[in-house]
Design a protein around this motif. Structure first.
Motif, PDB file in Angstrom:
ATOM      1  N   ASN A 280       0.853  -1.185   0.000  1.00 37.12           N
ATOM      2  CA  ASN A 280       0.000   0.000   0.000  1.00 37.12           C
ATOM      3  C   ASN A 280       0.889   1.234   0.000  1.00 37.12           C
ATOM      4  O   ASN A 280       2.108   1.136   0.071  1.00 37.12           O
ATOM      5  CB  ASN A 280      -0.961   0.000   1.195  1.00 37.12           C
ATOM      6  CG  ASN A 280      -0.228  -0.144   2.522  1.00 37.12           C
ATOM      7  OD1 ASN A 280       0.989  -0.115   2.574  1.00 37.12           O
ATOM      8  ND2 ASN A 280      -0.967  -0.304   3.598  1.00 37.12           N
ATOM      9  N   PHE A 281       0.305   2.400  -0.104  1.00 34.50           N
ATOM     10  CA  PHE A 281       1.092   3.627  -0.189  1.00 34.50           C
ATOM     11  C   PHE A 281       0.324   4.752   0.482  1.00 34.50           C
ATOM     12  O   PHE A 281      -0.898   4.695   0.617  1.00 34.50           O
ATOM     13  CB  PHE A 281       1.392   3.988  -1.651  1.00 34.50           C
ATOM     14  CG  PHE A 281       0.199   3.908  -2.552  1.00 34.50           C
ATOM     15  CD1 PHE A 281      -0.735   4.933  -2.601  1.00 34.50           C
ATOM     16  CD2 PHE A 281      -0.008   2.797  -3.352  1.00 34.50           C
ATOM     17  CE1 PHE A 281      -1.837   4.857  -3.423  1.00 34.50           C
ATOM     18  CE2 PHE A 281      -1.115   2.713  -4.186  1.00 34.50           C
ATOM     19  CZ  PHE A 281      -2.027   3.743  -4.217  1.00 34.50           C
ATOM     20  N   GLU A 282       1.048   5.758   0.911  1.00 30.95           N
ATOM     21  CA  GLU A 282       0.403   6.915   1.519  1.00 30.95           C
ATOM     22  C   GLU A 282      -0.202   7.783   0.428  1.00 30.95           C
ATOM     23  O   GLU A 282       0.313   7.850  -0.676  1.00 30.95           O
ATOM     24  CB  GLU A 282       1.413   7.706   2.348  1.00 30.95           C
ATOM     25  CG  GLU A 282       1.915   6.946   3.560  1.00 30.95           C
ATOM     26  CD  GLU A 282       2.746   7.824   4.472  1.00 30.95           C
ATOM     27  OE1 GLU A 282       2.757   9.055   4.252  1.00 30.95           O
ATOM     28  OE2 GLU A 282       3.361   7.276   5.398  1.00 30.95           O
ATOM     29  N   MET A 283      -1.294   8.431   0.764  1.00 34.27           N
ATOM     30  CA  MET A 283      -1.978   9.257  -0.228  1.00 34.27           C
ATOM     31  C   MET A 283      -2.560  10.494   0.434  1.00 34.27           C
ATOM     32  O   MET A 283      -2.799  10.518   1.640  1.00 34.27           O
ATOM     33  CB  MET A 283      -3.077   8.455  -0.939  1.00 34.27           C
ATOM     34  CG  MET A 283      -4.135   7.896  -0.014  1.00 34.27           C
ATOM     35  SD  MET A 283      -5.322   6.841  -0.885  1.00 34.27           S
ATOM     36  CE  MET A 283      -4.310   5.409  -1.195  1.00 34.27           C
ATOM     37  N   GLU A 284      -2.769  11.512  -0.379  1.00 32.13           N
ATOM     38  CA  GLU A 284      -3.353  12.767   0.077  1.00 32.13           C
ATOM     39  C   GLU A 284      -4.698  12.953  -0.612  1.00 32.13           C
ATOM     40  O   GLU A 284      -4.811  12.785  -1.825  1.00 32.13           O
ATOM     41  CB  GLU A 284      -2.423  13.936  -0.276  1.00 32.13           C
ATOM     42  CG  GLU A 284      -2.990  15.300   0.090  1.00 32.13           C
ATOM     43  CD  GLU A 284      -2.134  16.444  -0.405  1.00 32.13           C
ATOM     44  OE1 GLU A 284      -2.355  17.590   0.016  1.00 32.13           O
ATOM     45  OE2 GLU A 284      -1.227  16.193  -1.241  1.00 32.13           O
ATOM     46  N   VAL A 285      -5.716  13.294   0.163  1.00 33.81           N
ATOM     47  CA  VAL A 285      -7.029  13.585  -0.410  1.00 33.81           C
ATOM     48  C   VAL A 285      -6.986  14.992  -0.992  1.00 33.81           C
ATOM     49  O   VAL A 285      -6.733  15.969  -0.281  1.00 33.81           O
ATOM     50  CB  VAL A 285      -8.143  13.463   0.645  1.00 33.81           C
ATOM     51  CG1 VAL A 285      -9.491  13.868   0.036  1.00 33.81           C
ATOM     52  CG2 VAL A 285      -8.221  12.034   1.179  1.00 33.81           C
ATOM     53  N   LEU A 286      -7.231  15.107  -2.287  1.00 34.77           N
ATOM     54  CA  LEU A 286      -7.159  16.395  -2.979  1.00 34.77           C
ATOM     55  C   LEU A 286      -8.503  17.098  -3.047  1.00 34.77           C
ATOM     56  O   LEU A 286      -8.564  18.330  -3.061  1.00 34.77           O
ATOM     57  CB  LEU A 286      -6.630  16.195  -4.411  1.00 34.77           C
ATOM     58  CG  LEU A 286      -5.275  15.517  -4.552  1.00 34.77           C
ATOM     59  CD1 LEU A 286      -4.890  15.439  -6.028  1.00 34.77           C
ATOM     60  CD2 LEU A 286      -4.209  16.254  -3.763  1.00 34.77           C
ATOM     61  N   ALA A 287      -9.566  16.324  -3.139  1.00 31.32           N
ATOM     62  CA  ALA A 287     -10.902  16.919  -3.277  1.00 31.32           C
ATOM     63  C   ALA A 287     -11.948  15.899  -2.829  1.00 31.32           C
ATOM     64  O   ALA A 287     -11.730  14.691  -2.920  1.00 31.32           O
ATOM     65  CB  ALA A 287     -11.163  17.327  -4.732  1.00 31.32           C
ATOM     66  N   GLY A 288     -13.064  16.401  -2.341  1.00 33.09           N
ATOM     67  CA  GLY A 288     -14.176  15.526  -1.987  1.00 33.09           C
ATOM     68  C   GLY A 288     -14.091  14.994  -0.574  1.00 33.09           C
ATOM     69  O   GLY A 288     -13.316  15.455   0.268  1.00 33.09           O
TER      70      GLY A 288
ATOM     71  N   ASP B  97     -10.572  -1.024   1.911  1.00 37.76           N
ATOM     72  CA  ASP B  97     -10.094   0.299   2.323  1.00 37.76           C
ATOM     73  C   ASP B  97      -8.887   0.611   1.447  1.00 37.76           C
ATOM     74  O   ASP B  97      -7.808   0.047   1.637  1.00 37.76           O
ATOM     75  CB  ASP B  97      -9.707   0.287   3.799  1.00 37.76           C
ATOM     76  CG  ASP B  97      -9.326   1.676   4.310  1.00 37.76           C
ATOM     77  OD1 ASP B  97      -8.923   2.519   3.489  1.00 37.76           O
ATOM     78  OD2 ASP B  97      -9.407   1.903   5.522  1.00 37.76           O
ATOM     79  N   PHE B  98      -9.060   1.510   0.491  1.00 37.45           N
ATOM     80  CA  PHE B  98      -8.031   1.773  -0.513  1.00 37.45           C
ATOM     81  C   PHE B  98      -6.752   2.326   0.103  1.00 37.45           C
ATOM     82  O   PHE B  98      -5.676   2.217  -0.489  1.00 37.45           O
ATOM     83  CB  PHE B  98      -8.580   2.748  -1.558  1.00 37.45           C
ATOM     84  CG  PHE B  98      -7.697   2.929  -2.752  1.00 37.45           C
ATOM     85  CD1 PHE B  98      -7.272   1.847  -3.500  1.00 37.45           C
ATOM     86  CD2 PHE B  98      -7.274   4.191  -3.133  1.00 37.45           C
ATOM     87  CE1 PHE B  98      -6.457   2.010  -4.609  1.00 37.45           C
ATOM     88  CE2 PHE B  98      -6.464   4.374  -4.242  1.00 37.45           C
ATOM     89  CZ  PHE B  98      -6.051   3.275  -4.973  1.00 37.45           C
ATOM     90  N   SER B  99      -6.837   2.898   1.292  1.00 35.10           N
ATOM     91  CA  SER B  99      -5.657   3.462   1.936  1.00 35.10           C
ATOM     92  C   SER B  99      -4.818   2.407   2.653  1.00 35.10           C
ATOM     93  O   SER B  99      -3.675   2.675   3.035  1.00 35.10           O
ATOM     94  CB  SER B  99      -6.058   4.543   2.947  1.00 35.10           C
ATOM     95  OG  SER B  99      -6.785   3.982   4.027  1.00 35.10           O
TER      96      SER B  99
END
Length: 496
Positions: A242-250, A268-270
């Motif tokens: 898995n990888f870290e991610m940032e929510v950009l919108a929504g 859970d995609f995160s």
């Protein structure tokens, strides 16, 4: 056309040397793009709502303003939809309202097609008439061609074209047009994304990061059903994938539902690995299985190999080291009503192969007989590391080898940046196994991961001389048998 022909020959020469190779459509298309220099048209994938791209629109010099928002949006980082308004002059045809439908049908190739744009508008000076908005690229110099004029003559419509002042808003521009207008000139704006349920997943370039929140909002606006846009902020973890991610919108909701090959999954995609671009490959492997076959899924994730295999009435042993993947795998087995057909494990891949897999093979292989014998398949979908796990098969079993036709088949995935990726992955597998696979394996190109980086699947039956260790002399005696087992255990520790 010449380039496509050249690429086809190149593919045939360089990527299909091994027997029974099977290349998925997305991988071939991306490879064609590498050698031809561009992707002709929109990149289409067989599965709808999984992978999307925003290709660059070719500007028509006859009226480039039609595809350009207001120039004042250049450099915008916080989306202001009102700033995209502009007025352009386009051709329009005045017709009686009762024959509007006939005119639209007859001139459908010349009518302006823009997102959210009305093709027919009212005439403020004549309530019995309407203006049909025409495409200035199809009607250059505001004059209809001879064929269009003949059609209008048959409908008793005067062919004179008017100049109509049309207001274009944010809703009328495509996502790539908006991004081209916002980002600095000369910088790449094409941005592809994967869709995972309601989530759009981006891999933005460094120069796009200052505009990431605007890009996320535009993608959400222009793609119905997407309510969350994320950007990957780190490389994939080699242990849990898995990888870290940032929510950009929504909304910040990364628990989602997806459907692949008519099977539903929740995840859970995160916290787990899911790649919609592997849909074709999942289906390809599952199609090789028959009812009664046995599948060992070493790096199972949330079940895209294991669950459809169980649906085909195969016996499945599925494993994943990631506790989150293990939990969602159990959940998805229940969701798809195959929880009684899949044995689920939360172990390291080596321990899974040396434990449950060895136990099952030791029990089943000596008993195989008759025409309807099950086949044994081992899927190892951890491309970054799977080849390194192949040494586990060296002397995994003790005893006389089974029939060559009954030897387990391995589907091992790997990445390669080599100029000949098929040869590269085969040679690496041979080095780990300690034997040659020449004439005993096939290689499939799964997809293009990045420029000059391919994902491949190496398929082979484990050679008997690798899989089996001959029994020790006098193994029939209990004491000798225990001694031999101890020696095997010591050898495994050295190999590991």
């Amino acid at each position: 056309l010449w380039r496509l022909g050249y690429c086809a020959r190149l593919l045939k020469t360089n990527h299909f040397r091994t027997a029974a190779s099977n290349t998925s459509f997305p991988a071939v298309w991306m490879l064609l793009a590498q050698h031809s220099g561009r992707i002709p048209g929109l990149f289409v994938v067989a599965k709808k709502n999984t992978f999307f791209t925003m290709p660059e629109t070719v500007e028509d010099k006859t009226n480039p303003e039609l595809y350009l928002p207001h120039p004042g949006v250049r450099g915008m980082t916080l989306l202001n939809r009102e700033a995209f308004k502009r007025t352009v002059v386009v051709p329009a045809l005045k017709v009686k309202k009762e024959i509007v439908h006939s005119v639209l049908k007859s001139l459908k190739e010349s009518v302006l097609q823009r997102p959210g744009l009305k093709r027919v508008v009212e005439d403020p000076e004549d309530e019995d008439s309407r203006f049909v908005i025409l495409d200035p690229h199809k009607v250059p110099e505001f004059s209809l061609g001879e064929s269009e004029q003949q059609v209008l003559k048959q409908l008793s419509v005067h062919p004179e074209v008017s100049r109509y002042h049309l207001e274009l808003t944010y809703e009328n521009f495509k996502s790539e047009e908006i991004l081209r207008a916002v980002l600095p000139q000369g910088q790449e704006v094409t941005s592809g994304f994967s869709r995972v349920g309601h989530i759009a997943h981006l891999n933005l370039r460094d120069h796009q990061l200052p505009y990431r929140h605007l890009i996320g909002q535009v993608i959400m606006d222009k793609n119905p059903g997407i309510t969350c846009v994320v950007n990957k902020t780190s490389i994939i973890d080699s242990m849990y994938r898995n990888f870290e991610m940032e929510v950009l919108a929504g909304e910040n909701n990364l628990v989602t539902k997806v459907k692949e090959n008519n099977i539903a999954y929740e995840l859970d995609f995160s916290k787990v690995y899911w790649n919609p671009r592997l849909s074709t490959e999942h289906g390809r492997i599952v199609e090789l299985l028959r009812a009664g076959d046995v599948l060992f899924d070493v790096f199972a994730g949330v079940g895209p190999f294991a669950i459809p295999a169980a649906k085909r009435k195969c016996r499945v042993l599925a494993n994943d080291l990631n506790p989150e993947s293990y939990t969602w795998l159990l959940h998805n087995c229940k969701l798809n009503k195959v929880d009684t057909k899949v044995k689920v494990f939360n172990m390291d891949g080596r321990d899974f192969l040396r434990g449950p897999v060895r136990e099952e093979l030791s029990k089943e292989l000596p008993l195989l007989q008759g025409e309807h014998k099950p086949a044994f398949h081992i899927v190892m979908n951890l491309p970054a590391l799977a080849v390194e796990f192949l040494d586990v098969f060296r002397h995994l079993l003790v005893g006389e080898p089974c029939s060559p036709a009954d030897l387990p088949t391995v589907h091992c995935y790997g990445f390669s940046k080599h100029s000949d990726p098929a040869r590269d992955i085969q040679e690496r597998a041979e080095a780990t196994l300690g034997t040659s696979l020449a004439g005993r394996c096939s290689t499939s190109l799964v997809r293009n991961v990045a420029p000059n980086k391919e994902m491949l699947c190496l398929t082979f039956q484990i050679p008997a001389e690798v899989l089996y260790k001959r029994p020790c002399p006098g193994q029939a005696k209990p004491a000798s048998k225990r001694l031999c087992t101890s020696q095997d255990s010591s050898e495994e520790k050295v190999l590991s």
